[in-house]
Design an enzyme around this catalytic site. Structure first.
Site, PDB file in Angstrom:
ATOM      1  N   CYS A  95       0.800  -1.229   0.000  1.00  0.00           N
ATOM      2  CA  CYS A  95       0.000   0.000   0.000  1.00  0.00           C
ATOM      3  C   CYS A  95       0.832   1.278   0.000  1.00  0.00           C
ATOM      4  O   CYS A  95       0.323   2.348  -0.323  1.00  0.00           O
ATOM      5  CB  CYS A  95      -0.951   0.011   1.197  1.00  0.00           C
ATOM      6  SG  CYS A  95      -2.078  -1.393   1.219  1.00  0.00           S
ATOM      7  N   HIS A 351      -9.675   2.705  -1.491  1.00  0.00           N
ATOM      8  CA  HIS A 351      -8.273   2.327  -1.305  1.00  0.00           C
ATOM      9  C   HIS A 351      -7.786   1.433  -2.450  1.00  0.00           C
ATOM     10  O   HIS A 351      -7.627   0.219  -2.278  1.00  0.00           O
ATOM     11  CB  HIS A 351      -8.150   1.615   0.041  1.00  0.00           C
ATOM     12  CG  HIS A 351      -6.756   1.297   0.473  1.00  0.00           C
ATOM     13  ND1 HIS A 351      -5.630   1.826  -0.126  1.00  0.00           N
ATOM     14  CD2 HIS A 351      -6.294   0.480   1.477  1.00  0.00           C
ATOM     15  CE1 HIS A 351      -4.550   1.347   0.475  1.00  0.00           C
ATOM     16  NE2 HIS A 351      -4.928   0.539   1.454  1.00  0.00           N
ATOM     17  N   CYS A 379       0.634   3.047   5.836  1.00  0.00           N
ATOM     18  CA  CYS A 379       1.177   1.766   6.285  1.00  0.00           C
ATOM     19  C   CYS A 379       1.168   0.779   5.122  1.00  0.00           C
ATOM     20  O   CYS A 379       0.462   0.969   4.134  1.00  0.00           O
ATOM     21  CB  CYS A 379       0.353   1.211   7.445  1.00  0.00           C
ATOM     22  SG  CYS A 379      -1.403   0.993   7.080  1.00  0.00           S
TER      23      CYS A 379
END
Length: 397
Positions: A95, A351, A379
């Site tokens: 990510c 996301h 993160c």
């Protein structure tokens, strides 16, 4: 004999753009990650006014590269109509990929290896395939979802990312009610931002050709239709006795984002607009199960390099992989939540994992006012994080 080291080049953001974020199997489902990346990159370069032949390299993040074809970042260059002389590298830091590309671009520019880099991230989670093993001779075959396998699964503890968040919630005493309230506020901010046109300067519409004509997608799709009461009534997803739900976690999405990073010298030479200065960046890592709290380690490291404290920061973008992630990091850092994700976060906006780090960065660049400092942090699976400190400026310092 005493050596004199050359003065490091400063890195500036001179162009920025992102696509709208589409729902899983939603408005952008027919658009590949490559084409989403091309849309964002072209818009960022156009806004920067940097001639294409002045670009040295593309750095593009993508996590779910299966079935995208060879060298996705290079495809963005070639299929996007950029010169064949432009180098390209695909980055996978889960990510953090889209934010790591910005840090790597700044490093290359500071070192004098590059003058102009397009740094971005892209993901089409709607177009990711299922895996089947080779060599089947007889009998049934199990398929594996590449979204889970390569994006959302902790291979060290053999659990879902959501179970890692459940572990954090239990340890830190983060309740279901706190997570739901956080998510509801994220949706409220996102919908208010869409209504007020707060994203208009960062979004480039995606045009989709269909048999019935061209469809234009110009707004983030996920926040629409959010219902607070329904969200509060959702059942836990990862642990029957847990607190993480589909409503207080980030959804699965499609999208892309890009920025043009240039040295101060090259920005002056080309007369490009200046949006922000990259002040510092840092990575940090901890146990894989604790990836949720890794931003609380990367952020202080980046602030220390910048010679700043949290009190110097006007706005924060901390990616909301889960509401529990945001809450855990806010608690550890002691940050005023009114300054965090002011336009809404990933719980509401979505996301698209390879793009999200870059998306929060583009949003931060646009949200800051002249002279203000901001921090973007995200993160990533494996227990790590990337953070970048920027200063909003309109000219080379």
């Amino acid at each position: 004999m005493r050596l004199t080291l050359p003065r490091l080049n400063a890195a500036y953001i001179v162009g920025a753009a992102r696509t709208p974020v589409g729902k899983f199997n939603g408005a952008l489902k027919s658009v590949s990650a490559i084409d989403l990346g091309i849309t964002a990159a072209k818009a960022a370069v156009q806004r920067s006014k940097v001639p294409a032949d002045q670009i040295d390299e593309f750095l593009f993040g993508q996590v779910l590269t299966a079935n995208s074809g060879q060298a996705p970042a290079r495809q963005v260059v070639i299929k996007g109509g950029f010169p064949e002389s432009v180098e390209a590298t695909t980055i996978n830091k889960v990510c953090s990929s889209g934010l790591k590309t910005v840090a790597l671009a700044a490093q290359a520019i500071k070192a004098g290896d590059r003058n102009v880099i397009v740094a971005g991230g892209m993901e089409s989670m709607s177009n990711t395939p299922y895996y089947s093993g080779r060599g089947l001779v007889f009998g049934n075959q199990k398929l594996e979802d590449s979204i889970v396998k390569d994006g959302l699964w902790d291979p060290y503890n053999n659990i879902h990312m959501g179970n890692c968040c459940e572990n954090t919630n239990k340890r830190d005493g983060i309740t279901r009610e706190q997570q739901d309230e956080y998510a509801i506020e994220s949706y409220r901010r996102a919908n208010e931002s869409i209504k007020n046109g707060a994203f208009k300067d960062e979004i480039v519409p995606v045009e989709i050709k269909t048999r019935k004509g061209t469809v234009t997608v110009s707004e983030d799709e996920e926040p629409k239709g959010a219902n607070a009461e329904k969200l509060k009534g959702l059942k836990p997803v990862f642990d029957k006795q847990g607190s993480v739900t589909a409503g207080n976690a980030s959804p699965i999405n499609d999208g892309a984002s890009a920025v043009v990073v240039a040295s101060g010298t090259k920005a002056k030479e080309l007369g490009t607009p200046v949006l922000a200065k990259i002040v510092s960046y840092a990575d940090a890592a901890t146990a894989p199960i604790d990836f949720t709290i890794a931003p609380s380690l990367a952020i202080p490291a980046a602030l220390k390099k910048a010679g700043l404290t949290k009190d110097d920061i006007a706005l924060w973008e901390i990616n909301e992989a889960f509401s529990g992630v945001a809450l855990a990091n806010l608690m550890r850092l002691g940050i005023d939540k009114s300054k965090v994700n002011v336009k809404g976060g990933a719980v509401a906006l979505g996301h698209p994992i390879g793009a999200s780090g870059n998306r929060i960065f583009v949003t931060l660049v646009n949200a800051l006012k002249e002279g203000e400092y901001g921090v973007a942090a995200i993160c990533n699976g494996g227990g790590a994080s990337t953070a970048i400190v920027i200063k909003k400026v309109s000219s080379v310092e």
